[in-house]
Design a protein around this motif. Structure first.
Motif, PDB file in Angstrom:
ATOM      1  N   LEU A  76     -64.544  -0.212 -41.009  1.00 29.72           N
ATOM      2  CA  LEU A  76     -64.311  -0.601 -39.585  1.00 29.72           C
ATOM      3  C   LEU A  76     -64.208  -1.973 -39.424  1.00 29.72           C
ATOM      4  CD1 LEU A  76     -66.277   2.000 -37.364  1.00 29.72           C
ATOM      5  CD2 LEU A  76     -63.569   1.659 -37.528  1.00 29.72           C
ATOM      6  N   LEU A  77     -65.211  -2.847 -40.026  1.00 28.46           N
ATOM      7  CA  LEU A  77     -65.073  -4.393 -40.002  1.00 28.46           C
ATOM      8  C   LEU A  77     -63.773  -4.741 -40.888  1.00 28.46           C
ATOM      9  CD1 LEU A  77     -68.884  -5.286 -40.712  1.00 28.46           C
ATOM     10  CD2 LEU A  77     -67.444  -5.745 -38.645  1.00 28.46           C
ATOM     11  N   GLN A  78     -63.611  -4.344 -41.933  1.00 28.61           N
ATOM     12  CA  GLN A  78     -62.277  -4.634 -42.625  1.00 28.61           C
ATOM     13  C   GLN A  78     -61.058  -4.469 -41.592  1.00 28.61           C
ATOM     14  OE1 GLN A  78     -62.119  -2.865 -46.436  1.00 28.61           O
ATOM     15  NE2 GLN A  78     -63.180  -4.565 -47.411  1.00 28.61           N
ATOM     16  N   LEU A  79     -61.085  -3.344 -41.093  1.00 26.74           N
ATOM     17  CA  LEU A  79     -59.860  -3.186 -39.950  1.00 26.74           C
ATOM     18  C   LEU A  79     -59.966  -4.081 -38.818  1.00 26.74           C
ATOM     19  CD1 LEU A  79     -59.759   0.854 -39.791  1.00 26.74           C
ATOM     20  CD2 LEU A  79     -58.002  -0.682 -40.482  1.00 26.74           C
ATOM     21  N   GLU A 115     -57.190  -6.602 -38.091  1.00 25.19           N
ATOM     22  CA  GLU A 115     -56.286  -6.754 -36.775  1.00 25.19           C
ATOM     23  C   GLU A 115     -56.243  -8.201 -36.269  1.00 25.19           C
ATOM     24  OE1 GLU A 115     -57.657  -3.782 -34.050  1.00 25.19           O
ATOM     25  OE2 GLU A 115     -56.848  -2.225 -35.241  1.00 25.19           O
ATOM     26  N   LEU A 116     -57.610  -8.673 -36.508  1.00 24.97           N
ATOM     27  CA  LEU A 116     -57.741 -10.387 -35.883  1.00 24.97           C
ATOM     28  C   LEU A 116     -56.837 -10.944 -36.742  1.00 24.97           C
ATOM     29  CD1 LEU A 116     -61.608 -10.628 -35.364  1.00 24.97           C
ATOM     30  CD2 LEU A 116     -59.945 -10.762 -33.785  1.00 24.97           C
ATOM     31  N   PHE A 117     -56.552 -10.945 -37.968  1.00 27.22           N
ATOM     32  CA  PHE A 117     -55.752 -11.627 -38.634  1.00 27.22           C
ATOM     33  C   PHE A 117     -54.153 -11.357 -38.296  1.00 27.22           C
ATOM     34  CE2 PHE A 117     -53.167 -12.083 -42.495  1.00 27.22           C
ATOM     35  CZ  PHE A 117     -53.227 -13.439 -42.794  1.00 27.22           C
ATOM     36  N   LEU A 118     -53.817 -10.226 -37.789  1.00 26.00           N
ATOM     37  CA  LEU A 118     -52.605 -10.123 -37.580  1.00 26.00           C
ATOM     38  C   LEU A 118     -52.305 -10.584 -36.047  1.00 26.00           C
ATOM     39  CD1 LEU A 118     -52.005  -6.297 -38.390  1.00 26.00           C
ATOM     40  CD2 LEU A 118     -50.631  -8.194 -39.292  1.00 26.00           C
TER      41      LEU A 118
END
Length: 63
Positions: A27-30, A34-37
């Motif tokens: 979840l943290l990676q997702l 998403e923050l990166f995107l």
């Protein structure tokens, strides 16, 4: 027999803890992805705004 039940319970508890840990990490990676995107999108928007401003500025400077 009691020891066996306790061992099974401990094993199940550890298994669920590991599973929970893996889910949290995923979840943290997702979220990070998403923050990166989101940041990439913001950068694109900023670049577009800069381009528009440059176009308007060149137009106004020609006049």
């Amino acid at each position: 027999m009691g020891r066996f039940v306790v061992l099974v319970l401990v094993f199940l508890l550890l298994f669920f803890l590991v599973l929970l840990l893996v889910l949290v990490v995923l979840l943290l990676q997702l979220l990070v992805f998403e923050l990166f995107l989101f940041e990439l999108l913001l950068l694109l928007v900023l670049l577009l705004q800069l381009l528009v401003q440059l176009k308007l500025w060149t137009r106004s400077s020609r006049l």
